[in-house]
Design an enzyme around this catalytic site. Sequence first.
Site, PDB file in Angstrom:
ATOM      1  N   GLY A 149     -52.542 -60.427 -80.165  1.00 29.50           N
ATOM      2  CA  GLY A 149     -52.237 -60.800 -81.678  1.00 29.50           C
ATOM      3  C   GLY A 149     -50.886 -61.900 -81.719  1.00 29.50           C
ATOM      4  O   GLY A 149     -50.040 -61.252 -80.826  1.00 29.50           O
ATOM      5  N   GLU A 206     -63.747 -58.497 -72.181  1.00 27.29           N
ATOM      6  CA  GLU A 206     -62.600 -59.096 -71.545  1.00 27.29           C
ATOM      7  C   GLU A 206     -62.713 -59.297 -70.137  1.00 27.29           C
ATOM      8  O   GLU A 206     -62.007 -60.093 -69.448  1.00 27.29           O
ATOM      9  CB  GLU A 206     -61.073 -58.319 -71.659  1.00 27.29           C
ATOM     10  CG  GLU A 206     -60.565 -58.461 -73.254  1.00 27.29           C
ATOM     11  CD  GLU A 206     -59.459 -57.688 -73.458  1.00 27.29           C
ATOM     12  OE1 GLU A 206     -58.588 -58.080 -74.440  1.00 27.29           O
ATOM     13  OE2 GLU A 206     -59.358 -56.543 -73.060  1.00 27.29           O
ATOM     14  N   MET A 210     -52.055 -53.824 -76.762  1.00 30.55           N
ATOM     15  CA  MET A 210     -52.081 -52.483 -76.626  1.00 30.55           C
ATOM     16  C   MET A 210     -52.004 -51.762 -75.362  1.00 30.55           C
ATOM     17  O   MET A 210     -52.269 -50.790 -75.109  1.00 30.55           O
ATOM     18  CB  MET A 210     -53.331 -51.874 -77.488  1.00 30.55           C
ATOM     19  CG  MET A 210     -53.196 -52.183 -79.040  1.00 30.55           C
ATOM     20  SD  MET A 210     -54.465 -51.726 -79.695  1.00 30.55           S
ATOM     21  CE  MET A 210     -54.335 -49.894 -79.818  1.00 30.55           C
ATOM     22  N   GLU A 211     -51.923 -52.500 -74.256  1.00 29.24           N
ATOM     23  CA  GLU A 211     -51.740 -52.246 -72.678  1.00 29.24           C
ATOM     24  C   GLU A 211     -50.952 -52.490 -71.946  1.00 29.24           C
ATOM     25  O   GLU A 211     -50.234 -52.114 -70.883  1.00 29.24           O
ATOM     26  CB  GLU A 211     -53.365 -52.580 -72.201  1.00 29.24           C
ATOM     27  CG  GLU A 211     -54.668 -51.990 -72.957  1.00 29.24           C
ATOM     28  CD  GLU A 211     -54.910 -52.571 -74.316  1.00 29.24           C
ATOM     29  OE1 GLU A 211     -54.519 -53.982 -74.095  1.00 29.24           O
ATOM     30  OE2 GLU A 211     -55.590 -52.224 -75.122  1.00 29.24           O
ATOM     31  N   ASP A 230     -55.887 -63.262 -82.854  1.00 30.44           N
ATOM     32  CA  ASP A 230     -55.686 -63.128 -84.365  1.00 30.44           C
ATOM     33  C   ASP A 230     -54.144 -63.086 -84.558  1.00 30.44           C
ATOM     34  O   ASP A 230     -53.429 -63.327 -83.495  1.00 30.44           O
ATOM     35  CB  ASP A 230     -56.191 -61.883 -84.808  1.00 30.44           C
ATOM     36  CG  ASP A 230     -55.535 -60.348 -84.108  1.00 30.44           C
ATOM     37  OD1 ASP A 230     -55.967 -60.227 -82.971  1.00 30.44           O
ATOM     38  OD2 ASP A 230     -54.420 -60.201 -84.337  1.00 30.44           O
TER      39      ASP A 230
END
Length: 230
Positions: A78, A12, A172-173, A196
């Site tokens: 996602g 990233e 997730m962050e 995704d």
Amino acid sequence: MKIAIMGAMPEEIEPLISKLSDVRVTEYAANKYYEGVYDGKDVVVAYSKIGKVFAALTATRLIEKFACDRLLFSGVAGAISDELQIGDLIIADGLCQHDLDITSFGHPHGFVPEGDVCIPTDINLRNIAKNVASKKGLKLKEGVIATGDQFVANSDRKEWIEDTFKADALEMEGASVAVVCTSLDIPFFILRAISDSADMDAGFDFDEFLESSAKISADFILSMVEEIEA
Ligand code: 3QA
């Protein structure tokens, strides 16, 4: 003005550090911090590693040690919303923690005392993003991003997050960065490109599209840095 740009994974931030000049690398707590210059502006780039705890540590370090006064997050996510396809960009207007749960005490999901279920991002940075998108003719969705310490590859979990938080994407962050930046009073911004759809195929899609989507997000962030006044 010094701008922090963070990601969670090496993929990233690689497209960012390759564009910096005068790079100086320092290490702290097993993270590398890349100080450099982009478009005449001082920036500090780092990846945190995956999840809320690592992200909180890195965001705090960028603000307190490197004295960054803006924080931009770039990465992949996602999709929840049907409007989002792989490679599409979403900016968070707010972020929540889908795995934070003291509902036993009658509180809503994502809430703890003295916290908020949904933390808003900086309106000025969001407006800069919208200007960049319209200049470049890019589609940019704005919505809620849900964060948790889970790679979601399950339609039931994804639908639950959608119903509970009205979220459009998940990762997730973001929400942990939001907690840190809001607590320390630093304007922040979260951008993600879809890798995704958080369903059965998510693991496969993620592996396939991590790099290309991370680059889409990073390129957009650099265009934003060009628009931020020094
Ligand atoms: C996933 C990365 C983490 O930093 C969160 C990607 C994209 N799709 C997601 C999904 N659920 C939750 N988050 C995401 N990022 C790390 S797991 C794979 C690690 O591979 C956003 C995100 N469906 C490492 C090699 O073993």
